[in-house]
Scaffold this active site. Structure first.
Site, PDB file in Angstrom:
ATOM      1  CG  ASP A 145      -1.940  -1.080   1.213  1.00 47.90           C
ATOM      2  OD1 ASP A 145      -2.277  -1.533   0.105  1.00 47.90           O
ATOM      3  OD2 ASP A 145      -2.417  -1.483   2.285  1.00 47.90           O
ATOM      4  CG  ASP A 180     -12.208  -2.982  -1.482  1.00 49.51           C
ATOM      5  OD1 ASP A 180     -11.458  -3.903  -1.860  1.00 49.51           O
ATOM      6  OD2 ASP A 180     -11.854  -1.793  -1.444  1.00 49.51           O
TER       7      ASP A 180
END
Lengths: 203, 274
Positions: free
Chosen positions: B11, B134
């Site tokens: 990330d 997600d």
């Protein structure tokens, strides 16, 4: 000079970086003059058979000439498939026809067995016969990503296969022409070893 | 035999020069793990099968920075690279592939404009079109009364899965499994499936979600969210039928380096590349 044919498809930088890593510089070009003068020609490729052949149209003669002159040639992934006569992916489009045979889609019977399409990821090779390209390489894992595979008319050109519900030719070779269905430039240190083997016998 | 893939995820906060890899629990308690290029190179040397870079800032201004990170990484890293965050149009795919990436992952942009999947897969091929989903559980009392959703049985009760966008900040009400099937139809080559309920918890992957998704789709599923130990990874690759497992912090902070995870899997009969 190692010359990589840039015909507007995908990630060409990686294969160039792969050669760089093993100490050889490579030129990525769409310039016909450069391609005609290439000592070693690399045909990469991702995407669809039909689109690739359309974009390769103007380089067809150069590729055939290069191969006929006995100069080293390496096709990768779709660059292997376009060496064949035709593909189910793009009916009616003629391939480079260096090797007689056709390209077919993985059977729809695979997904119910848990074998996804595309065949994506690392799979291990079964070596069928000797080729300088595969020196020191046997059951190693290589990175594949494809939904179609080749069925050569001449089984003798198949150097290694991979098992994915069906027996998939993973390396084909004849004289100065070598091609891999997997991506050596994405197959870690063993993949780089294959590029090195290719150069060793090419230069 | 096709190996199961182990995928470290970086990330990336690209607001500093060269970027930095961060890890937070539900976007809080951010920890810094290192520089993207250096970490990716380490994971490659450790035997990672693929590396995912997610631009958590996901802003257009940072596209160039991400492209530079990819360029620098692929000079020394020879496994597939996937980039996510801020990919909005076919040209973004082309630019990332030119920089050296092999795949791009889209979530929000694909939900807002599903035709992007058709267009991008025509331009760069399905293999380069990863859809990030997600998914968050929405429990239901009566599984019979939900015709609009694919209901999954979990140890905690019946639920369907709601797609979230903008990095988990907004929910769409779109059924995650139905959406995944539509993505496959439109030309997606792979699903990067993150459980919002498990993300950052290290409680293990959402097995019922991964299993249902994998059984209903023909394209590969990458399990994400909740991976805290080799055992969790083993679970999702076997019971969860996932084709690959993605994890972040267990690799970043050297809790379980890639070779340790792979040895664990191999001992238990999972095909992995060593």
């Amino acid at each position: 000079m190692i010359t990589i044919i840039d015909y507007g498809s995908g990630n060409l930088k990686s294969i160039r970086n792969g050669f760089r890593r093993i100490g050889a510089d490579a030129l990525v070009t769409n310039d016909k003059k450069d391609l005609e003068q290439a000592e070693v020609l690399i045909l990469p490729g991702v995407g669809a058979f039909g689109t690739a052949m359309k974009n390769l149209q103007k380089y067809q003669d150069i590729i055939h000439q290069h191969i006929q002159e006995g100069k080293p040639f390496l096709g990768v992934c779709l660059g292997l498939q376009v060496l064949f006569s035709e593909s189910e992916e793009s009916p009616g489009v003629k391939g480079l026809d260096v090797f007689p045979g056709k390209v077919v889609r993985f059977p729809e019977t695979l997904p119910p067995q848990g074998l996804k399409i595309p065949h994506m990821g690392w799979n291990n090779l079964n070596t069928l016969r000797y080729s300088p390209l595969m020196e020191g390489i046997d059951q190693d894992y290589m990175y594949f990503v494809h939904s179609y595979y080749v069925q050569p008319e001449d089984p003798e050109i198949v150097v290694a296969t991979v098992d994915y519900g069906v027996e998939v030719p993973a390396v084909v070779a004849q004289d100065n022409v070598f091609a891999t269905q997997f991506h050596p430039e994405k197959s870690g240190p063993v993949g780089l070893e294959i590029l090195k083997n290719f150069l060793k016998q090419a230069l | 035999m096709l190996a199961k893939r182990i995928i470290p995820c970086l990330d990336c906060d690209l607001n500093v020069p060269h970027g930095r890899v961060v890890k937070g629990v539900e976007f809080k308690q951010i920890r810094y793990a290192g520089e993207p290029v250096a970490l990716a190179t380490k994971y490659y040397e450790d035997g990672a099968d693929e590396i995912v870079f997610l631009d958590i800032t996901a802003s257009h201004e940072r596209r160039e920075t991400m492209a530079d990170v990819i360029k620098a990484t692929t000079e020394n890293v020879f496994v597939p690279i996937c980039v996510g965050g801020g990919i909005r149009k076919p040209q973004d795919y082309v630019n990332m592939l030119k920089a050296g990436a092999d795949k791009c992952s889209t979530n929000t942009a694909a939900i807002h404009n599903p035709d992007l999947i058709n267009e991008a897969s025509k331009v760069v091929g399905s293999q380069a079109c990863v859809i990030g989903i997600d998914a968050k559980r929405r429990y239901v009392d009566d599984p019979q009364e939900n015709d609009d959703h694919v209901i999954i049985e979990t140890p905690q009760g019946y639920c369907w899965y709601d797609c979230s966008i903008y990095g988990g900040r907004e929910f769409t009400g779109i059924d995650a499994i139905k959406w995944a099937m539509e993505c496959q139809e439109r030309g997606a080559g792979e699903i990067l499936l993150t459980s919002m309920d498990r993300d950052g918890t290290k409680d293990g992957y959402d097995i019922p979600l991964n299993r249902a998704m994998s059984e209903m789709l023909d394209i590969p599923i990458i399990a994400s969210g909740g991976g805290g130990s080799p055992e969790h990874i083993y679970e999702t690759l076997t019971k969860g039928k996932s084709d690959a497992a993605l994890a972040a912090s267990i690799f970043h902070f050297d809790e379980y380096p890639v070779p340790v995870v792979k040895e664990y899997l191999k001992e238990r009969g999972v095909a992995v590349r060593l």
